[in-house]
Write a protein that holds these residues in place. Structure first.
Motif, PDB file in Angstrom:
ATOM      1  N   LEU A   9       0.822  -1.215   0.000  1.00  0.00           N
ATOM      2  CA  LEU A   9       0.000   0.000   0.000  1.00  0.00           C
ATOM      3  C   LEU A   9       0.855   1.264   0.000  1.00  0.00           C
ATOM      4  N   ILE A  28      -8.917   5.715  -1.175  1.00  0.00           N
ATOM      5  CA  ILE A  28      -8.692   4.293  -0.901  1.00  0.00           C
ATOM      6  C   ILE A  28     -10.020   3.679  -0.493  1.00  0.00           C
ATOM      7  N   ILE A  64     -10.165   7.591   2.971  1.00  0.00           N
ATOM      8  CA  ILE A  64     -10.322   6.137   3.113  1.00  0.00           C
ATOM      9  C   ILE A  64     -11.803   5.849   3.331  1.00  0.00           C
TER      10      ILE A  64
END
Length: 393
Positions: A20, A91, A34
Motif C-alpha cells: 500500500l 482508498i 479512506i
C-alpha cells in the motif's frame, strides 16, 4: 475479436497489503480519503491501513457513513463530502459497497451535478474525466468490485449502476489475510457471489477463450474451498483459494459479463434489501436450471470444474447434475434456498418481474433470451423451491 480490460496494477497473495505505501507514494498524494465499512473500523482494519500512512506524514480521513446495498442518497452524500475536502487520492477498503462507493467518489469528485445524473438507466450526463486516483482493497472474497468499472446503487425498488472505465481501480491490493475475520454468513454470501460471477461469465454470450480460462479456474478454486472457508474461517489455504478465485472471477465477469442471475437479483436487493450475495445464491440454481438447455456443454464443463466428474454422462445428464450440485452447495453453506426463506411474499413476484425486465444491459448476455414470462417463471420456481424449465410451446 475480443476487447479485454484489466486493472492496471494488482497485487495478490498473503500479506500483500504491505504494498500500500509504495502505491500511495507512486501517486504523490498528500490528502487521502479512506472509504470503509463501520464494522472494519471497529475491528481495527481501517487503522491498519491508516496508521502506516500517517506515520509517513500523509493526511488521512476515514469515512464510514456507508451501508450494505448502498442507496443513492449515501452515494450523493459521499460525493459531496469528497468534493468539499479536496482529496487527491481515494482508498476503498471493505466489501463491494465500500469499494463501489470509493470508485464513485473518486470519479464524480471532479464532475458537476448529482450522482443520479450519471445512472445507466435514467441518467442524462456522461463522465468526461478520470477523476482522482483510487486504490481498492477488498476484505471479502466475492464482489470483484476491485476489478470492475461499475458502481452499484440501490433505488426505491431495484438497482442501477454508474459504469465507465474511469471507475477502474488504478491499483488493487487483494490480500486474503484481510478476510480472516469475515463471519461465516458473509463468507458464504460473498463466496457464492464470486462463484456466480464465474459461472455467468462462462455461459455469457460474450465469453471468449481468455474469460473461459479465468472463469473455470475461479470455479475450481471457489467450489473447492468455500465450505472449508465458511466452517474454518482461519484456514489459510481456504482463504487464499477463495481470494484468488474471487479475483479471477472478477476478471472474467468484467470482460464477459453476468446475466440472468444478476438481473433478477437486483430487484431483491432493491425491494427487500437482501444482501447481493444472498440474492445471487438463492436464484443461481433456478436460473441455471431454467436456461440449462441453452448451455448444456458449458454446464458439463462447470460440473467438471466443481470437481464432480461428468465421465460417462451425456451433456444433458451432466447439466442436470450441475444444477443439483449448485443447489447442494448453497444448502451446504447455509443460505436459504427459496425466496420464502427470505420472507419474500408471493404477491411481490409481479413487481420483482417488472423491475428485472428493466435490466436490459445485463439480460442481453444470457445464452437464452429471457422475456417477462421467463423471468416470472424463474421467480415463481425460486419461491416454490422447485427448479423448472421453460414450458413447451
Amino acid at each position: 475479436m475480443h476487447k479485454l480490460t484489466f486493472t492496471p496494477v494488482s497485487y495478490t497473495g498473503w500479506g500483500c497489503l504491505n504494498q500500500l505505501l509504495p502505491e500511495v507514494e507512486r501517486f504523490k498524494a498528500t490528502n487521502i480519503l479512506i472509504v470503509t465499512d463501520p464494522f472494519l473500523k471497529e475491528l481495527g482494519l481501517a487503522d491498519k491501513v491508516q496508521q502506516p500512512l500517517r506515520s509517513k506524514g500523509y493526511a488521512t480521513t476515514i469515512y464510514t457513513d456507508i451501508a450494505p446495498e448502498p442507496p443513492l442518497a449515501i452515494g450523493e452524500k459521499l460525493v459531496d463530502f469528497t468534493r468539499k475536502h479536496q482529496f487527491d487520492l481515494v482508498i476503498g477498503l471493505g466489501g463491494g459497497s465500500a469499494l463501489d462507493l470509493a470508485k464513485l467518489a473518486a470519479v464524480l469528485a471532479v464532475h458537476d451535478g448529482k450522482v443520479a445524473d450519471y445512472l445507466n438507466l435514467t441518467g442524462t450526463k456522461a463522465l468526461e474525466q478520470k477523476g482522482l486516483p483510487k486504490i481498492l482493497i477488498p476484505t471479502t472474497s466475492g464482489t470483484g468490485s476491485e476489478m470492475t468499472n461499475i458502481s452499484v446503487l440501490s433505488l426505491d425498488t431495484t438497482k442501477d449502476v454508474v459504469t465507465h472505465d474511469y471507475l477502474l481501480a488504478d491499483s488493487a491490493i487483494v490480500d486474503p489475510e484481510l478476510t480472516i475475520s469475515l463471519p461465516p454468513k458473509v463468507t458464504a454470501a460473498t463466496g457464492v457471489d464470486a462463484l456466480t460471477h464465474a459461472i455467468e461469465a462462462y455461459v455469457s454470450v460474450n465469453a471468449n477463450e481468455v474469460t473461459d480460462a479465468l472463469a473455470l479456474q475461479a470455479i475450481r478454486l471457489i467450489s473447492g474451498s468455500i465450505r472449508t472457508a465458511v466452517l474454518e474461517g482461519e484456514n489459510k489455504q481456504a482463504r487464499s483459494d477463495m481470494s484468488y478465485g474471487s479475483y479471477l472471477a472478477g476478471l472474467a465477469f468484467f470482460n464477459a459479463g453476468v446475466a440472468g442471475v444478476h438481473a433478477l437479483a437486483y430487484p431483491l436487493g432493491g425491494q427487500f434489501h437482501i444482501a447481493h450475495g444472498d440474492s445471487n445464491a438463492v436464484l443461481l440454481p433456478y436460473v441455471m436450471g431454467y436456461i440449462r438447455q441453452s448451455c448444456e456443454k458449458r454446464m458439463k464443463d462447470i460440473l467438471d470444474a466443481m470437481g464432480l466428474s461428468s465421465a460417462y454422462l451425456s451433456q444433458e445428464e451432466a447439466s442436470y447434475k450441475c444444477v443439483d450440485a449448485l443447489q447442494q452447495l448453497v444448502q451446504d453453506v447455509k443460505i436459504p434456498s427459496t425466496l420464502k426463506g427470505f420472507n419474500i411474499p408471493e404477491e411481490a413476484l409481479g413487481q420483482l418481474t417488472d423491475d428485472a425486465t428493466k435490466q436490459t444491459r445485463i439480460l442481453a448476455r444470457s445464452p437464452m433470451p429471457l422475456e417477462r414470462e421467463d423471468i416470472y417463471a424463474i421467480y415463481r420456481a425460486a419461491f416454490d423451491g422447485e427448479v423448472r424449465e421453460p414450458a413447451e410451446s
